[in-house]
Design a protein around this motif. Structure first.
Motif, PDB file in Angstrom:
ATOM      1  N   MET A 102     -17.034 -18.959  56.937  1.00  0.00           N
ATOM      2  CA  MET A 102     -17.858 -20.065  57.396  1.00  0.00           C
ATOM      3  C   MET A 102     -18.016 -21.137  56.326  1.00  0.00           C
ATOM      4  N   ASN A 103     -17.458 -20.918  55.122  1.00  0.00           N
ATOM      5  CA  ASN A 103     -17.575 -21.903  54.067  1.00  0.00           C
ATOM      6  C   ASN A 103     -16.911 -23.208  54.460  1.00  0.00           C
ATOM      7  N   ARG A 104     -17.502 -24.330  54.001  1.00  0.00           N
ATOM      8  CA  ARG A 104     -16.948 -25.644  54.257  1.00  0.00           C
ATOM      9  C   ARG A 104     -16.413 -26.168  52.921  1.00  0.00           C
ATOM     10  N   LYS A 105     -15.113 -26.145  52.733  1.00  0.00           N
ATOM     11  CA  LYS A 105     -14.529 -26.536  51.451  1.00  0.00           C
ATOM     12  C   LYS A 105     -14.424 -28.052  51.374  1.00  0.00           C
ATOM     13  N   VAL A 106     -15.049 -28.639  50.358  1.00  0.00           N
ATOM     14  CA  VAL A 106     -15.042 -30.085  50.236  1.00  0.00           C
ATOM     15  C   VAL A 106     -13.730 -30.566  49.648  1.00  0.00           C
ATOM     16  N   VAL A 107     -13.464 -31.872  49.830  1.00  0.00           N
ATOM     17  CA  VAL A 107     -12.214 -32.473  49.374  1.00  0.00           C
ATOM     18  C   VAL A 107     -12.283 -32.690  47.871  1.00  0.00           C
ATOM     19  N   THR A 108     -11.228 -32.361  47.135  1.00  0.00           N
ATOM     20  CA  THR A 108     -11.186 -32.608  45.699  1.00  0.00           C
ATOM     21  C   THR A 108      -9.871 -33.284  45.322  1.00  0.00           C
ATOM     22  N   ARG A 156     -23.917 -33.606  48.502  1.00  0.00           N
ATOM     23  CA  ARG A 156     -25.188 -34.227  48.896  1.00  0.00           C
ATOM     24  C   ARG A 156     -25.161 -34.624  50.365  1.00  0.00           C
ATOM     25  N   ILE A 157     -24.044 -35.147  50.825  1.00  0.00           N
ATOM     26  CA  ILE A 157     -23.938 -35.550  52.234  1.00  0.00           C
ATOM     27  C   ILE A 157     -23.933 -34.338  53.149  1.00  0.00           C
ATOM     28  N   ILE A 158     -23.174 -33.302  52.783  1.00  0.00           N
ATOM     29  CA  ILE A 158     -23.139 -32.083  53.606  1.00  0.00           C
ATOM     30  C   ILE A 158     -24.512 -31.438  53.667  1.00  0.00           C
ATOM     31  N   ILE A 166     -23.424 -38.983  62.626  1.00  0.00           N
ATOM     32  CA  ILE A 166     -22.482 -38.077  61.972  1.00  0.00           C
ATOM     33  C   ILE A 166     -23.100 -36.682  61.977  1.00  0.00           C
ATOM     34  N   ALA A 167     -22.298 -35.650  62.227  1.00  0.00           N
ATOM     35  CA  ALA A 167     -22.801 -34.279  62.228  1.00  0.00           C
ATOM     36  C   ALA A 167     -21.742 -33.345  61.682  1.00  0.00           C
ATOM     37  N   LEU A 168     -22.184 -32.196  61.163  1.00  0.00           N
ATOM     38  CA  LEU A 168     -21.243 -31.154  60.777  1.00  0.00           C
ATOM     39  C   LEU A 168     -20.542 -30.604  62.011  1.00  0.00           C
TER      40      LEU A 168
END
Length: 389
Positions: free
Chosen positions: A1-7, A22-24, A76-78
């Protein structure tokens, strides 16, 4: 269920990753937001928010919802994931549960009567059977429920684990409520007072969206207030802030369950009203019967609800003078009486509150009705859900 952010690598990447986080986190806490709201909540520049939203949308971590007028009005939503959370509210006479995904969408909900005066272990057996029935009806897997938020109608200590006033909810006194509930449910549990969570629920989903200074007033079997001051939930030095139901109205009055005499709850709560009306209407009269008869013009029912509003207004004026809220949200069962109760409440508060407080104060009915507390419990669970990198 992890949401991997862009790097993208490097120190600039570290800053961008932190901004994505912060946004997530803002979306996880608040549900859907416009880009302007995200910028306000995170303190990020509008251009930064716009760029990061586009990046997160490109990897399907977030989605754009209905437009409220142009691209800046889009919410905007997850993106919903495979995990669920559950909110649980134990009222004095009811149990309510709501199950949600990480996009703040409610996928199952149930509210049923709770046997009176049960001990905590019986309540937890009752809760487990109710969850089983609810997930079966909704055709979802209980194994997908990862975290629970729990609302109890009692003051909670600052550790967020125990009731801090044993007299208020005797069936749960003296136990580590979080530990026992976690053992029963098999998932992490987070706990708060029901009025606090009512304030959170209305701020996120209901009548107080965008309001940073508010009082949520619960009028039901018990009377309590949830305080949001400067955008943050205020609990007080030991977790007992907002116990307006135990302000003294008559020092020679009836004994209250808290151990004092003449508290607001002894004259203005659902049990107090029923005690007054049973000699007239019989032992089986309910509070909703009384509210319905009042709306139909019954003089006695109108009188008792008007008197209740006046008494609540006096205590609420003192609270408003102290914390100076912008909005008071009226929730709980008695708020459903509408103007019969609210009009005298407002009149008394306006009389006793100082001018600056009263002139700028707005009253709003709870948009979520009796769901405020359980949806606040859902938000509590969502706030601790694993949405990180």
């Amino acid at each position: 269920m992890n949401r991997k952010v862009v790097t993208t690598g490097g120190s600039q990447s570290d800053l961008r990753t932190a901004n994505q986080r912060r946004i997530i986190d803002a979306l996880s806490t608040r549900g859907s937001l416009t880009q302007a709201e995200i910028a306000r909540l995170t303190g990020l520049a509008a251009s930064t928010v716009s760029n990061i939203v586009s990046e997160l949308a490109s990897v399907k971590l977030i989605e754009r919802k209905e437009s409220l007028g142009g691209p800046h009005g889009q919410r905007i939503a997850l993106v919903p994931s495979a995990g669920l959370v559950i909110g649980v509210e134990f009222g004095h006479r009811h149990l309510t549960i709501a199950i949600a995904n990480l996009a703040h969408e409610i996928v199952a909900e149930k509210r049923i009567d709770r046997p009176l005066n049960q001990q905590w272990n019986d309540d937890l057996v009752f809760l487990n059977s109710t969850i089983d029935a609810t997930v079966t009806e909704a055709r979802i897997s209980r194994d997908d429920i990862l975290i629970a938020g729990l609302a109890l109608p009692a003051p909670i200590d600052l550790d967020g684990r125990r009731i801090s006033s044993a007299e208020v909810m005797t069936g749960w006194a003296g136990i580590d409520a979080v530990d026992e509930t976690e053992k029963a449910l098999g998932i992490p549990v987070f706990l708060d007072n029901d009025a606090n969570l009512g304030a959170v629920g209305e701020q996120i989903w209901g009548a107080a969206q965008g309001i940073d200074d508010l009082v949520y007033l619960k009028l039901s079997d018990g009377i309590g207030a949830g305080l949001v001051l400067g955008g943050n939930l205020y609990r007080g030095a030991d977790g007992s802030a907002g116990e307006v139901g135990h302000t003294t109205i008559d020092e020679r009055g009836a004994m209250c369950r808290c151990g004092n005499r003449g508290c607001l709850e002894t004259v203005a709560s659902v049990p107090a009203i029923l005690q007054l009306m049973r000699p007239i209407f019989g032992p089986d009269i309910t509070i909703r019967d009384i509210m319905q008869r009042a709306h139909e013009g019954n003089t006695a029912c109108i009188r008792v609800l008007e008197d209740t509003g006046r008494l609540v207004g006096m205590s609420l004026a003192n609270l408003a003078n102290t914390v100076n809220p912008r909005v008071i949200v009226l929730g709980g069962t008695l708020a459903e009486a509408g103007d019969i109760l609210i009009t005298p409440l407002r009149a008394v508060l306006s009389r006793y509150a100082v001018r600056g407080v009263a002139e700028n104060l707005e009253f709003r009915p709870a948009a979520l009705g009796v769901r405020s507390h359980v949806l606040g419990a859902v938000s509590l669970a969502l706030n601790h859900a694993p949405t990180g990198a």
